[in-house]
Structures are given as structure tokens and as C-alpha cells.
Design a protein around this motif. Structure first.
Motif, PDB file in Angstrom:
ATOM      1  N   HIS A  51      47.855  53.685  44.556  1.00  0.00           N
ATOM      2  CA  HIS A  51      49.071  53.873  43.763  1.00  0.00           C
ATOM      3  C   HIS A  51      49.773  55.186  44.106  1.00  0.00           C
ATOM      4  CE1 HIS A  51      48.041  50.410  41.455  1.00  0.00           C
ATOM      5  NE2 HIS A  51      48.898  50.657  40.501  1.00  0.00           N
ATOM      6  N   ILE A  70      46.237  48.178  49.704  1.00  0.00           N
ATOM      7  CA  ILE A  70      46.441  47.908  48.277  1.00  0.00           C
ATOM      8  C   ILE A  70      45.191  47.205  47.743  1.00  0.00           C
ATOM      9  CG2 ILE A  70      47.921  46.784  46.579  1.00  0.00           C
ATOM     10  CD1 ILE A  70      50.159  46.795  48.701  1.00  0.00           C
ATOM     11  N   CYS A  71      44.739  47.642  46.568  1.00  0.00           N
ATOM     12  CA  CYS A  71      43.437  47.189  46.050  1.00  0.00           C
ATOM     13  C   CYS A  71      43.258  45.669  46.118  1.00  0.00           C
ATOM     14  CB  CYS A  71      43.231  47.703  44.631  1.00  0.00           C
ATOM     15  SG  CYS A  71      44.495  47.272  43.427  1.00  0.00           S
ATOM     16  N   HIS A  72      44.224  44.906  45.670  1.00  0.00           N
ATOM     17  CA  HIS A  72      44.000  43.453  45.572  1.00  0.00           C
ATOM     18  C   HIS A  72      43.957  42.782  46.937  1.00  0.00           C
ATOM     19  CE1 HIS A  72      44.385  44.305  41.447  1.00  0.00           C
ATOM     20  NE2 HIS A  72      45.660  44.617  41.538  1.00  0.00           N
ATOM     21  N   ASP A 105      43.410  46.975  36.671  1.00  0.00           N
ATOM     22  CA  ASP A 105      44.770  46.732  37.154  1.00  0.00           C
ATOM     23  C   ASP A 105      45.112  45.302  36.765  1.00  0.00           C
ATOM     24  OD1 ASP A 105      46.909  47.916  39.281  1.00  0.00           O
ATOM     25  OD2 ASP A 105      46.822  45.730  39.289  1.00  0.00           O
ATOM     26  N   HIS A 144      46.866  43.061  37.996  1.00  0.00           N
ATOM     27  CA  HIS A 144      46.944  42.015  39.028  1.00  0.00           C
ATOM     28  C   HIS A 144      45.598  41.693  39.676  1.00  0.00           C
ATOM     29  CE1 HIS A 144      51.179  43.006  38.401  1.00  0.00           C
ATOM     30  NE2 HIS A 144      51.258  41.696  38.447  1.00  0.00           N
ATOM     31  N   SER A 171      53.739  44.985  48.495  1.00  0.00           N
ATOM     32  CA  SER A 171      53.072  44.928  47.186  1.00  0.00           C
ATOM     33  C   SER A 171      51.868  44.007  47.234  1.00  0.00           C
ATOM     34  CB  SER A 171      54.000  44.497  46.048  1.00  0.00           C
ATOM     35  OG  SER A 171      54.017  43.100  45.917  1.00  0.00           O
ATOM     36  N   CYS A 172      51.061  44.057  46.162  1.00  0.00           N
ATOM     37  CA  CYS A 172      49.858  43.231  46.131  1.00  0.00           C
ATOM     38  C   CYS A 172      50.192  41.755  46.066  1.00  0.00           C
ATOM     39  CB  CYS A 172      48.973  43.641  44.963  1.00  0.00           C
ATOM     40  SG  CYS A 172      49.774  43.516  43.356  1.00  0.00           S
ATOM     41  N   CYS A 220      50.860  50.844  47.445  1.00  0.00           N
ATOM     42  CA  CYS A 220      51.776  50.222  46.476  1.00  0.00           C
ATOM     43  C   CYS A 220      53.218  50.685  46.695  1.00  0.00           C
ATOM     44  CB  CYS A 220      51.358  50.583  45.060  1.00  0.00           C
ATOM     45  SG  CYS A 220      49.699  50.039  44.643  1.00  0.00           S
ATOM     46  N   CYS A 257      56.686  49.783  44.726  1.00  0.00           N
ATOM     47  CA  CYS A 257      56.361  48.929  43.571  1.00  0.00           C
ATOM     48  C   CYS A 257      56.058  49.757  42.339  1.00  0.00           C
ATOM     49  CB  CYS A 257      55.183  48.017  43.904  1.00  0.00           C
ATOM     50  SG  CYS A 257      54.730  46.935  42.548  1.00  0.00           S
ATOM     51  N   ILE A 258      55.489  50.949  42.560  1.00  0.00           N
ATOM     52  CA  ILE A 258      55.142  51.796  41.414  1.00  0.00           C
ATOM     53  C   ILE A 258      56.076  53.025  41.366  1.00  0.00           C
ATOM     54  CG2 ILE A 258      53.289  53.039  42.670  1.00  0.00           C
ATOM     55  CD1 ILE A 258      52.976  51.875  39.050  1.00  0.00           C
ATOM     56  N   ASN A 285      56.085  41.860  42.051  1.00  0.00           N
ATOM     57  CA  ASN A 285      55.814  40.977  40.922  1.00  0.00           C
ATOM     58  C   ASN A 285      56.492  41.415  39.627  1.00  0.00           C
ATOM     59  OD1 ASN A 285      54.144  43.171  40.258  1.00  0.00           O
ATOM     60  ND2 ASN A 285      52.403  42.232  41.304  1.00  0.00           N
ATOM     61  N   ARG A 295      61.568  50.579  36.468  1.00  0.00           N
ATOM     62  CA  ARG A 295      60.293  50.667  37.198  1.00  0.00           C
ATOM     63  C   ARG A 295      60.502  51.116  38.646  1.00  0.00           C
ATOM     64  NH1 ARG A 295      54.849  48.286  36.970  1.00  0.00           N
ATOM     65  NH2 ARG A 295      54.160  47.792  39.050  1.00  0.00           N
TER      66      ARG A 295
HETATM   67 FE1  F3S Z   1      50.236  48.204  43.313  1.00  0.00          FE
HETATM   68 FE2  F3S Z   1      52.464  47.107  42.451  1.00  0.00          FE
HETATM   69 FE3  F3S Z   1      50.336  45.676  42.796  1.00  0.00          FE
HETATM   70  S1  F3S Z   1      51.628  49.029  41.815  1.00  0.00           S
HETATM   71  S2  F3S Z   1      48.583  46.980  42.522  1.00  0.00           S
HETATM   72  S3  F3S Z   1      51.461  46.735  44.380  1.00  0.00           S
HETATM   73  S4  F3S Z   1      51.779  45.508  41.098  1.00  0.00           S
END
Ligand code: F3S
Length: 641
Positions: A65, A99-101, A119, A121, A296-297, A357, A360-361, A378, A384
Motif C-alpha cells: 500500500h 500487490i498482496c492478493h 484487507d 479484497h 490494482s488487485c 497498489c 488505487c490507494i 474496484n 479516494r
Molecule cells: Fe491495494 Fe487497491 Fe487492492 S489498495 S489491495 S489494489 S483495493
């Protein structure tokens, strides 16, 4: 007993409760994941529980993030996460790895496993057949300590997929279609289990796009069966040994059903500022676009990136449209580089960002003032993106690429022939040696903390009566972004609750923090779906630090409600929604805490006359947790008897 996929995974992990929708069940958790923005707090909480080693099969700490490392705070957090992982037996994924996911799907997620992640997601891993749920950091800390994870037994919705995607329609359009159909509240208390002949036509990364954004439905999670496609994906990742078949029994039953004809779908877009404001892309034709962000994830797999690179190889992006690309992992980036697909992205005029991320963040990549930003992400909540008056549309990577090329939304009928979904190459490079694995014993490891790592404060429990002032009267659909905003400056304070609390509700009401500090106890009054959005527990923790002791809303979002319980805040609902009009900013309320029973109704008195009836949907245990001042106090109390 015949079972669907969801019931099979739950039955195999059930440690308490009955599998009857609505009742509380406790699940044994096989895997956990954290990301940096929620992870620092989760590990501080894990330390406070006092267990010397994680007790899951696998726990992974990702840094994705806040990777910018501007100033000392983020690097301090990353060093804390690295050393705390080493000490307690957690795998560490350094910043920039991905990204984690996306990383979890590629490297660790397993069919039939339970996964809890800090998280929202986390359900992305449902694409591989895990029962994967987003939770607050404290729930994840407890799962790491070997405690069960408690949820309400969900209803299981069969989403029957028929036909196959055609033309420019893609997996993203499946979930956007479902969001348009059911709304951001449509999944509450439900697991969406995908079934039917269309399932076999979707690869694991496509399935993961759908389960990822099931979070926007408010669902507990979403899950696909584990079949030949799953086996193929795991084999490509060098993990065929992790595969097992997991399908619903032929006569399995479901609580509800939705049917989607994949062949009837067309490219869709979610309009500002909610993921369920869905309309066909063709109806947006003519709308000029100042920014496109791909990644993004949700949409950063190899197939997503390759399709974009192929389109960009044939046409440059519009000079009017700033185009940003964040691959989901170093594995994706390595595959693109190896196949000569990075060059077309760069030559087309796009900007390549780190595997994280990113925009996205709100970590860079904010749109211009009043600009239209088209994203493959997403969420498109107001503000945001980092630009309050930007208008964010959510689309698939194919649509995003065509928008970038044209500089505007255009009718997909004018886009020509759609490219096929790319298959994974035969030799997928492994990046598993980029993770840091913990030693067998963490005894000699010193956890390093900088000044940004502030120990947790101990919250008081409740007395018999709560006297508190209404600190805010909010409307419907208040998100966790409204409560605890994100962005580089604020997210850097996630391990420092006193400092981050200064930002609570500051984009909704600049006076909120001053008001909270001026009184002893506070109540927040809100409309429907209070706390929707992310699993961000700071949206409960920081208000609690400021003295918020209760929320009285028309309805509450699932994860946030759980976070309120975890930090000892009473989640109450108006018995008669019309009573919302009775409550006003600044009123002194008297809540008869001692009289509250699980699932019961009490009357809250309003100073100067009148009262409103509030109910709760708490279990007895949740009520005990709140009375103790939160889950950490409750666990400590139960350990000391
Ligand atoms: Fe990161 Fe956005 Fe997904 S902050 S975990 S890419 S919803």
C-alpha cells in the motif's frame, strides 16, 4: 449430507456453531495475510496477545500500500514489519514485490483452505477455491494466534454462469453486471458461489477478478470450484501439488440463485462514485477522459497486462490522457519483460509504475481537478483518488486501454475485433525466492521500532449507563474512506493511533475532531450501510481513541460492524428508521448499557425529552467483548480466567 463448495470448506474447518444461516460459527484458519497499511496494527495486536509464534499453516505480511517511503515513517513501518515477521514466523513480502492478493493467488492460496486477511479484497483467493475473507487486523492477529475466526453462517448464493464471454466483454464485466443487479448492499450475509457451464470457460485470474470485487457487493466472500482450470493455473505456478478437486455435490442446495448469461454481457462501467452505478460503456461514448489507470488487485494479472500491451503495440495512447500502469507482481512484470511487452507499453506513451497498489490507494497518480479518471480498480468512492472533485469510472483493462487510445469513451462497436484472453506462457518464472522466510526459531530476533510505531492504548470497558453526545449526524453509505481517509500522508500514520486520529471524518466535517476532544464520550448517528468499503480497522480504532463509544445507524456494513465490536464500540440500529429524524448533532444521549441484551431492544433517552428505540444483532459473546472494552481486553481476561 450433500454440500456445495462453501459448505464443504466450512464443514472441514468448523470448530463451533451450527451451519444454519445467521448463526455464529467459529472457523479454524489455515492462512492469514496482512498488508502494510493494516499490518503494523495487526502485529502490534498479535504481540499484545502474547503468543510467541504464529499458529497458522502460513501467514504472510505484504508491503504494497504505502511503498513510497517519503520521510522516515514508511521505512520505519517496513522495518518493523520485516523484523516482527522474522520473530514470529511470518513470511515477508518486501515493498515492490507486488500487490498482496495477486501475490497470494500466484504463490500461496490453496483450494479448500481458509484464509483471513486484513484487507477487504482477500476474497480474491476465492478464484482458486479458498474460503477467503477480509477482516480487521485484530481478527487476523487472533487467527495468527490460533484462535478461531467467528462469522455469521452465510447464506450461499449460487451464481449460475451460462455461455461464454464474447467480443470485448471480460471478467470485470461479469462482476460489474452483478453489482448493477444487486447493489453494494446485495451481498451482505452471503457467499457467492459460482457454478454452471460458464465456470469452465474462465481461467483462475479471470475468476479472481470476479471474487475480488465480490467485496463491493458487501459479501462475506465469493468462491469458485477447484477444477481443471485451477489445476492448470497451479501447475503453471509450479504448485500442482497444492491442487485438489473441490466441486459442489450434484444435488447440492443453495439459499438463493442468480443466473448470468456470459454471452449476453457487453463492456460496462461503474460511474462515480459507487461501484454499483453500472451502465454500458457505449452509453458513455463522447465523454473525454484525462486519466487512465490500469492495475490494482482486481486487474493486474499477466493476461490483463498482456492484452493492454497488445492493444498499445498497435496504437499510441492519446496525448490528452495520462496513462498509468501498475503490474500486479514482479512475476507479471518479468513475464511482460521477457516477451518484449514492456516496450510497447512505454512506446505507446504509458507510464510504468511500481508493482504495488499505487493510485488505487491514492499513492500518487491523482487525477487533475474535476478530471475524469478511468480505472481498472474496484472502488471509485469520492476523494479516494486523492482529487476530491475527480470523477472515477471503473472498467475492464480492455475498455481502459481503448479509452486511453481514443482519449475518450467510445462505442465498443467501433473498436474492431477483440483480442483473445492470453494464456499463461509455458515457463512462468518463479519469484518465490524474493520473499523473506522466517527462521525456525525467532528467539534471538530483535523487533525494530522507530518513532512511528506507537504501542496500543488500553481502552476502558463500559459501566451501567453511557452518557454521550452526538458528535456527527451522517447520511447513508458512509464509507470507511469517509471515516478514516487514506492517502500517503495519512496512511503513513497507521501505526500511530494518536496521530492518525486527527484526520477522523475530516473530509466530512472539519470540526469533528475538535468536538470529540471537547466531550468525554461520543455517539455517531448515521443512515444506511454505515462503514461500507474497506476492512480498515482504524475507522473504528481512531474514533474510539477520540471517545466514540456507540454508533446508532439505520444499518451497518459487516466488516466495519465487526471492527466496532473489536474496539468496544456499541453498534446499534434504529428500530424505527424514521427516528433518525429525532436525533440531532450535539444532543446528549443516555444509553442504558446494562439493559442491553443480545439481539434485544432498549430505549435511548434524548436530553430535554423523548427517546428512540435501538436494537442490536450482537451475540452474547460480542456483547461481552464490548462490555470488556474490546476484543483484546476480552482475550486477556479469558486467558487470565
Ligand atoms: Fe491495494 Fe487497491 Fe487492492 S489498495 S489491495 S489494489 S483495493
Amino acid at each position: 449430507m450433500t454440500m456445495n463448495v462453501t459448505q464443504k470448506i466450512i464443514a472441514a474447518h468448523l470448530v463451533s456453531g451450527e451451519m444454519v444461516p445467521g448463526g455464529e460459527i467459529g472457523l479454524r484458519i489455515d492462512q492469514t495475510l496482512t498488508q502494510d497499511a493494516t499490518g503494523t496494527m495487526a502485529y502490534l495486536q498479535f504481540e499484545a496477545i502474547g503468543v510467541d509464534r504464529v499458529r497458522t499453516d502460513l501467514s504472510v505480511s505484504y508491503v504494497d500500500h504505502n511503498t513510497l517511503q517519503m520521510g522516515f515513517r514508511n521505512p520505519d513501518d517496513h522495518r518493523f514489519l520485516r523484523t516482527v515477521a522474522r520473530k514470529y514466523g511470518v513470511v515477508f513480502s518486501p515493498p515492490g514485490t507486488g500487490i498482496c492478493h495477486q501475490l497470494h493467488l500466484e504463490n500461496f492460496a490453496k483450494p479448500g483452505a481458509t484464509l483471513v486477511g486484513s484487507d477487504s479484497h482477500t476474497p480474491t483467493a476465492g478464484g482458486i477455491g479458498s474460503l477467503a475473507m477480509g477482516a480487521g487486523g485484530l481478527s487476523v492477529a487472533l487467527a495468527m494466534a490460533g484462535e478461531p475466526y467467528f462469522i455469521a453462517m452465510p447464506k450461499v448464493v449460487r451464481v449460475r454462469l451460462e455461455g461464454a464471454l464474447t467480443g470485448w466483454a471480460s471478467a470485470k464485466d461479469v462482476i460489474l453486471h452483478l453489482l448493477g443487479l444487486l447493489s453494494v448492499k446485495g451481498g451482505v450475509g452471503r457467499v457467492f458461489e459460482y457454478a454452471g457451464p460458464g465456470v469452465a470457460t474462465l481461467s483462475v485470474p479471470e475468476r479472481a477478478v470476479i471474487t475480488n470485487m465480490g467485496a463491493e457487493l458487501g459479501a462475506t466472500t465469493s468462491v469458485f470450484p477447484s477444477d481443471g482450470q485451477t489445476r492448470q493455473f497451479l501447475a503453471a505456478m509450479g504448485r500442482e501439488g497444492d491442487w485438489k478437486e473441490l466441486v459442489a455435490d450434484a444435488d447440492a442446495t443453495y439459499d438463493e440463485e442468480v443466473v448470468i448469461d456470459l454471452s449476453a454481457l457487453e463492456p460496462l462501467a461503474a460511474q462515480p462514485h459507487m461501484p454499483d452505478r453500472v451502465m454500458p460503456v457505449r452509453e458513455l461514448a463522447g465523454l473525454a477522459v484525462q486519466q487512465v489507470a490500469i492495475g490494482s488487485c482486481t486487474n493486474s494479472s499477466y493476461a490483463d497486462m498482456k492484452s493492454v500491451a497488445q492493444l498499445f503495440a498497435a496504437a499510441k495512447v492519446s496525448p490528452e490522457t495520462d496513462t498509468l500502469i501498475s503490474p500486479g507482481s514482479k512475476q507479471v512484470l518479468k513475464m511482460l519483460a521477457r516477451e518484449g511487452l514492456v516496450e510497447p507499453l512505454l512506446d505507446a506513451g504509458a507510464r510504468l509504475l511500481e508493482c504495488s497498489c499505487g493510485p488505487c490507494i491514492g499513492m500518487g497518480g491523482s487525477p487533475v481537478s474535476g478530471g475524469v479518471s478511468v480505472r481498472t480498480f474496484n472502488r471509485n468512492f469520492e476523494g479516494r483518488s486523492g482529487t476530491k472533485d475527480a470523477k472515477v469510472y471503473l472498467v475492464s483493462p480492455l475498455t481502459a486501454a481503448m479509452v486511453a487510445i481514443r482519449g475518450a469513451f467510445t462505442d465498443p462497436a467501433t473498436w474492431g475485433t477483440a483480442p483473445a484472453v492470453p494464456d499463461l506462457p509455458a515457463d512462468v518464472p518463479s519469484i518465490r525466492d524474493m520473499f523473506l522466510y522466517p527462521p525456525a526459531d525467532g528467539d534471538g530476533v530483535e523487533v525494530q521500532r522507530g518513532p512511528n510505531i506507537v504501542a496500543l492504548e488500553k481502552f476502558e470497558g463500559f459501566g451501567d449507563v453511557l452518557e454521550a453526545d452526538v458528535l456527527l449526524k451522517a447520511g447513508d453509505d458512509i464509507t470507511t474512506d469517509h471515516i478514516m481517509p487514506a492517502g500517503a500522508e495519512i496512511t503513513a500514520l497507521r501505526s500511530n493511533v494518536p496521530a492518525i486520529s486527527a484526520y477522523v471524518f475530516n473530509r466530512v466535517d472539519e470540526e469533528f475532531v475538535a468536538r470529540a476532544k471537547a466531550c468525554d464520550n461520543g455517539v455517531i448517528v448515521a443512515g444506511e450501510n454505515y462503514g461500507q468499503g474497506s476492512s480498515r480497522e482504524h475507522a473504528a480504532l481512531a474514533p474510539r481513541h477520540l471517545g466514540v463509544r456507540a454508533v446508532i445507524a439505520k444499518s451497518l456494513a459487516r466488516i466495519h460492524r465487526a471492527n466496532l465490536v473489536n474496539f468496544g464500540i456499541l453498534p446499534l440500529m434504529l428500530e424505527d428508521k424514521a427516528d433518525y429524524d429525532v436525533l440531532a448533532l450535539g444532543q446528549r444521549l443516555t444509553v442504558p448499557v446494562a439493559g442491553i441484551t443480545a439481539g434485544g431492544i432498549v430505549r435511548v433517552a434524548v436530553a430535554g425529552g423523548g427517546s428512540v428505540a435501538v436494537r442490536n444483532d450482537l451475540t452474547q459473546k460480542e456483547l461481552d467483548i464490548i462490555r470488556a472494552g474490546g476484543l483484546l481486553n476480552y482475550v486477556r481476561l479469558s486467558k487470565t480466567g
